[in-house]
Design a protein around this motif. Sequence first.
Motif, PDB file in Angstrom:
ATOM      1  N   THR A   1       0.833  -1.206   0.000  1.00 13.71           N
ATOM      2  CA  THR A   1       0.000   0.000   0.000  1.00 13.71           C
ATOM      3  C   THR A   1       0.864   1.251   0.000  1.00 13.71           C
ATOM      4  O   THR A   1       2.028   1.223   0.382  1.00 13.71           O
ATOM      5  CB  THR A   1      -0.934   0.031   1.234  1.00 13.71           C
ATOM      6  N   THR A   2       0.254   2.344  -0.415  1.00 14.17           N
ATOM      7  CA  THR A   2       0.921   3.636  -0.389  1.00 14.17           C
ATOM      8  C   THR A   2       0.801   4.212   1.022  1.00 14.17           C
ATOM      9  O   THR A   2       0.122   3.636   1.879  1.00 14.17           O
ATOM     10  CB  THR A   2       0.255   4.608  -1.386  1.00 14.17           C
ATOM     11  N   ALA A   3       1.411   5.354   1.244  1.00 15.32           N
ATOM     12  CA  ALA A   3       1.344   6.007   2.556  1.00 15.32           C
ATOM     13  C   ALA A   3      -0.092   6.339   2.946  1.00 15.32           C
ATOM     14  O   ALA A   3      -0.433   6.368   4.124  1.00 15.32           O
ATOM     15  CB  ALA A   3       2.195   7.266   2.557  1.00 15.32           C
ATOM     16  N   SER A   4      -0.952   6.565   1.941  1.00 10.59           N
ATOM     17  CA  SER A   4      -2.348   6.898   2.236  1.00 10.59           C
ATOM     18  C   SER A   4      -3.223   5.656   2.394  1.00 10.59           C
ATOM     19  O   SER A   4      -4.425   5.764   2.605  1.00 10.59           O
ATOM     20  CB  SER A   4      -2.918   7.803   1.135  1.00 10.59           C
TER      21      SER A   4
END
Length: 134
Positions: free
Chosen positions: A113-116
Amino acid sequence: MTKEGFFLTGDLGWKDEKGYVHYVSRKKDIINRGGLKVHAAEIEEVLLSHPHIRQAAVIAVPDERLGERGCAIVSLKEGTTFSLEDMQQYLLKAGMAKYKLPEYLKIISELPTTASGKVSKGMLRKQYAQMEVK
């Protein structure tokens, strides 16, 4: 910007009854399977409604004959199982056209996953770009 004042981001989403906007995916996240266009987000939405699936992403993998084929990458809820046949039958029962069915399934413990918190399809594409499919 459109004439109506909307900013075109290339993202797809929906607005709930409270006015919150929910991000779904990129507009151009399309698999070109032998000239037929398949929107990955459409398949992911149905897969995420399956009771055994925790996370789901659908990506294009190269195919010598068709150009691209669909590959579903999922993580499962604890204590559950899921097979390629289970996936295809579930999608068909949900009304998905046969040509849209992913032809490959990878089950992994956790999707990147991305940071968000969104699934990082870029990382998945890199990881599975040279996937040996048979």
